[in-house]
Scaffold this motif. Sequence first.
Motif, short mmCIF file in Angstrom:
data_model
loop_
_atom_site.label_atom_id
_atom_site.label_comp_id
_atom_site.label_asym_id
_atom_site.label_seq_id
_atom_site.Cartn_x
_atom_site.Cartn_y
_atom_site.Cartn_z
N TYR A 1 0.83 -1.04 -0.08
CA TYR A 1 -0.09 -0.22 0.04
C TYR A 1 0.81 1.20 0.14
O TYR A 1 1.43 1.50 0.78
N GLY A 2 0.53 1.83 -0.98
CA GLY A 2 1.36 3.78 -1.07
C GLY A 2 0.38 4.28 -1.24
O GLY A 2 -0.88 5.26 -1.81
N LYS A 3 0.73 5.89 -0.66
CA LYS A 3 0.05 6.75 -0.74
C LYS A 3 1.14 7.92 -1.03
O LYS A 3 2.08 8.38 -0.47
N ALA A 4 0.84 9.20 -1.64
CA ALA A 4 2.17 9.82 -2.25
C ALA A 4 0.69 11.26 -2.20
O ALA A 4 -0.63 11.84 -2.65
N LYS A 5 1.27 11.82 -1.97
CA LYS A 5 0.90 13.58 -2.43
C LYS A 5 1.58 14.42 -2.89
O LYS A 5 3.23 15.25 -2.74
N ASN A 6 1.57 15.12 -3.77
CA ASN A 6 1.79 16.03 -4.87
C ASN A 6 0.87 17.12 -4.65
O ASN A 6 -0.17 17.81 -4.71
N ARG A 7 2.34 18.57 -4.30
CA ARG A 7 1.44 19.83 -4.50
C ARG A 7 2.15 20.99 -5.30
O ARG A 7 3.01 21.07 -5.68
#
Length: 383
Positions: free
Chosen positions: A350-356
């Motif tokens: 499981y992976g999660k990312a946040k791109n701003r």
Amino acid sequence: MKKSILFVALTSALATSAHAESSVRLYGLVDTAYGFQQVKVTETLANGTLSSSVKSRTLGMDNGFAGGSYWGLEGEEDLGNGTRALFALESGFNSSNGSAEEAGVLFNGHAYLGLSNDNWGSLTIGHQGNVADEFMSDVDPFGTDFGQAGAGSVFGDSLGATYSRSIKYMSPDMEGFQFGTAIIYNKTKQTLNGASTREDNTGVSFGLKYGTDKAFFGLVYDTLKSTGSVRSHSWAIGGSYDFDVAKVYGAFGQQRDGMFGDLFPLAKEQENNGVVEATPWNGKGYRQNAWLAGLSAPVGDNGTVMFSYQGISAKNKVASEPVKSKAHIFSVGYSHDLSKRTAVYGFASYGKAKNRLYTSTGALDYTEKVKSTQVAIGLRHYF
């Protein structure tokens, strides 16, 4: 009659001698799995308004995750004085449908020829892996494979790239120490009616490692430049130690001015075709840190359980779309040997990312969140 017997004896002796001096081996891996994968991408504008939300799901049989399927031929000939001629030809394929891994390319894995000697090492030329491909697999409990669970999710191809038109030297093992270097140099210039076009692909790959029965340490560096692009740099350091009851792993690396392969947190689901592609801000100004911590432990005589955590922090302030990105991936897996060549495995990641993303003036434009889940059960067989 005597002449016939003598002729047969000499022919048999020559055939036996030739067989002893040269050999060709067929090898490979068939890896097939049944798995589930879901990727969800949500974009939110700076004012908090939902811009878009895309979710894709895949369930079914696929080419294996534990190493991919491939077949190859490798051989060597004894040239005397401890020197051998060697070659390798390797091709990947999709075990779920029998198709070639890369259309139009016969040997996309390896295609090289060279010389080797126990005293001075080996020198090979052709299509072959970088130095990290041979040195860094033991920094990851998943062996840099196993789909999203592998280190390639945050390190990209820097730990296992394949370079065409390369010359690679690998030193012999010197009481656990070994180093290697590869040079990629391919320049073409064409002039038509006074107008010139150029192709420029150059690079260097270098690595150093130390290994014993229980410990491993590796350091690798690559730099590449292709036509129309800036020169990219990548380095990584990692190691592992086997405490018998458990084996620990760790790695850290950086990339500058470009990605070495596709990376999980920088993927963006395209609504028109559902294909995951790298975001457009890859290139000059790109800066990335990646890290990994892992653990594996034996279960009984034939089983191994694996855990890993990976992270990444990336940014590009000079791109047309300045961006910052962070991601975390958690994975667990199990492999059980049915024999020396055959194993069953399962893993979940499981992976999660946040791109701003920001405007050219530095104001926040929108936030992109990526969540990815991958689960698979597979069977692999080496031959």
